[in-house]
Design an enzyme around this catalytic site. Structure first.
Site, short mmCIF file in Angstrom:
data_model
loop_
_atom_site.label_atom_id
_atom_site.label_comp_id
_atom_site.label_asym_id
_atom_site.label_seq_id
_atom_site.Cartn_x
_atom_site.Cartn_y
_atom_site.Cartn_z
N LYS A 156 1.05 -10.95 2.14
CA LYS A 156 0.53 -10.73 0.78
C LYS A 156 -0.64 -11.65 0.39
CE LYS A 156 1.98 -7.69 -0.65
NZ LYS A 156 1.76 -6.31 -0.09
N SER A 247 3.36 -11.04 -5.73
CA SER A 247 2.86 -9.90 -4.94
C SER A 247 3.93 -9.40 -3.97
CB SER A 247 1.61 -10.34 -4.19
OG SER A 247 1.18 -9.34 -3.34
N TYR A 365 -14.07 -6.84 -2.63
CA TYR A 365 -15.15 -6.43 -1.73
C TYR A 365 -14.60 -5.42 -0.72
CZ TYR A 365 -18.63 -9.76 -3.28
OH TYR A 365 -19.56 -10.43 -4.04
N GLY A 380 -3.15 -3.94 -3.91
CA GLY A 380 -3.70 -4.05 -5.26
C GLY A 380 -2.79 -3.40 -6.29
N ARG A 381 -1.48 -3.42 -6.03
CA ARG A 381 -0.55 -2.86 -7.03
C ARG A 381 -0.53 -3.76 -8.26
NH1 ARG A 381 3.25 -2.69 -2.39
NH2 ARG A 381 2.96 -0.65 -1.44
N PRO A 382 -0.32 -3.16 -9.45
CA PRO A 382 -0.27 -4.01 -10.64
C PRO A 382 0.90 -4.98 -10.58
CG PRO A 382 0.08 -1.67 -11.19
CD PRO A 382 -0.15 -1.75 -9.72
N HIS A 383 0.68 -6.19 -11.04
CA HIS A 383 1.75 -7.18 -11.07
C HIS A 383 2.40 -7.21 -12.45
CE1 HIS A 383 0.05 -9.77 -7.52
NE2 HIS A 383 0.21 -8.49 -7.22
#
Ligand SMILES: Nc1ncnc2c1ncn2[C@@H]1O[C@H](COP(=O)(O)OS(=O)(=O)O)[C@@H](OP(=O)(O)O)[C@H]1O
Length: 424
Positions: A156, A247, A365, A380-383
């Site tokens: 992660k 994460s 990037y 990039g899942r929401p935390h």
């Protein structure tokens, strides 16, 4: 049609600006009787947009680029023929516009080797690589070799992105999947030949690399590796242990809720082991007992004790074999991180700023040249919003270990010390 042609010119120019040996030619506009604007608004079909590689395979590059287009709303709203023509000839922006061109097919001149990467053709359907023909493999000395370097940590922290970026370097050959070879003693006992058989083909001069970020915290991997590859180089990318834990928690909950591969991490058979994973319905509950003390044995937290893990590995490999990168550097300045790796592995300089572009909607990037590559949707899942007091408590817990780790490896990380306003 006029519009389509002008877009074609832009695309051609964009590719040429990136390579001397560009042989890319515009083949034909795909949608002959629509304006670019209309075609841009049309839902994309895979078959509508593709790039052909030397061997005639469709590549996913344009499809991916179209995905990008949907994100770039400012561009969509400001788009019209004149603004496109006007701004498209600006050097650095030109290629961004190229990413948004959907209405044509490119074909690659058969004599170009632009898309050959080591023993593979790069970027065939869905980004998969295709092995060169057998005679060509023999001619080039391609074979499956054991890794000379491993991205061995940490889960992660952006290891997938790092691997994807590295895979573009002409002098490395990266295993596309985590091999987890060292995790299992019975597998590791089968030795180097077995390890090599799982690796991708590489040229004699290429460095074969695999990434399994769990190795760092699975201590038996150190011995397993030492027996097989005593001079292996080890690279870890490390993020703030508190952020990492959140994460990892999000990832585990996702795995648990969707019952997908990896569910064994939560299997009851591991429950008596220390450490082991525990992901309850909230992050706070997962890391704290009801009385407020920290579940230090929870793998969500134990993984972030970088000092402990790095120290253990030092009993097996000399300090100069390790490179520890700060995940925040990879996020904000991928070229800097990749140059560090190039230096560490003795590779020629390949990475430069114009290979990357910042994807505003993802906040990261991505690679834009020679093929578009961005992190998969599972990243990039929401935390969740974690209680600030819990964050602070965890920061206090980790900070002494962070500092010890920094001393051990003689490097300061952006998360070594938590300032008052540190945002996890
Ligand atoms: N381009 C780029 N640069 C830097 N960091 C990035 C990038 N892309 C993804 N990420 C972050 O990587 C997190 C996933 O890390 P890993 O790929 O190591 O996860 S895994 O262990 O392989 O599951 C992932 O964590 P989550 O946001 O929690 O999903 C991302 O924050």
């Amino acid at each position: 049609m006029v519009v389509l042609l002008s877009v074609s010119m832009v695309a051609l120019k964009s590719y040429r600006s990136h390579t001397d040996r560009s042989e890319i030619i515009i083949n034909q506009p795909l949608i002959k009787d629509k304006t670019v604007e209309q075609s841009r608004m049309t839902p994309r079909k895979k078959s509508n947009s593709f790039l052909l590689d030397e061997m005639g395979n469709e590549m996913s590059v344009i499809e991916n680029h179209l995905f990008d287009l949907d994100d770039s709303s400012s561009f969509v709203s400001s788009f019209d023929e004149s603004s496109f023509e006007e701004s498209s000839f600006e050097d650095s922006d030109g290629s961004d516009y190229l990413l948004n061109v959907s209405s044509m097919i490119f074909s690659v001149n058969k004599s170009s080797n632009l898309f050959q990467h080591g023993c593979y053709m790069r970027g065939t359907i869905k980004g998969k690589k295709k092995l060169l023909p057998k005679e060509k493999l023999e001619e080039l000395g391609c074979s499956q070799r054991p890794p000379k370097a491993i991205v061995f940590g940490v889960k992660k922290a952006g290891t997938t992105t790092l691997k994807e970026f590295l895979a573009f370097h002409p002098d490395v050959s990266v295993a596309p999947k985590e091999l987890k070879f060292l995790n299992t003693n019975s597998l590791a006992k089968q030795g180097l030949a077995k390890y090599a058989s799982l690796m991708p083909y590489s040229l004699p001069g290429q460095i074969p690399i695999e990434k399994t970020p769990g190795y760092l915290v699975r201590w038996k991997c150190a011995g397993n590796l030492k027996r097989m590859i005593p001079d292996c180089k080890l690279i870890a990318i490390l993020n703030d242990p508190v952020h990492r834990a959140i994460s990892d928690y999000v990832h585990l909950r996702y795995v648990e809720e969707n019952r997908i591969g990896g569910a064994s991490e939560l299997s009851p058979k591991h429950a008596n082991k220390v450490p082991h994973y525990e992901a309850k319905s909230t992050f706070e509950e997962s890391v704290l007992y009801p009385n407020g003390s920290i579940k230090v044995w929870n793998t969500l937290l134990d993984t972030g004790l970088y000092y402990k893990h790095a120290k253990f590995w030092l009993d097996y490999f000399p300090a100069e074999n390790f490179l520890y990168l700060d995940a925040n550097d990879l996020i904000h300045s991928p070229v800097q991180s990749l140059r560090e790796i190039e230096k560490f592995l003795g590779l020629r300089t390949f990475f430069s700023d114009d290979i990357f572009h910042f994807n505003e909607s993802k906040g990261f990037y991505c690679v834009r040249y020679p093929l578009y590559s961005c992190m998969p949707s599972g990243k990039g899942r929401p935390h969740p919003d974690v209680d600030e007091d819990v964050i602070k408590q965890l920061q206090e817990y980790f900070e002494p270990y962070n500092k010890m780790f920094s001393q051990l490896v003689n490097k300061t990380f952006s998360w070594t010390t938590y300032s008052e306003n540190f945002i996890s």
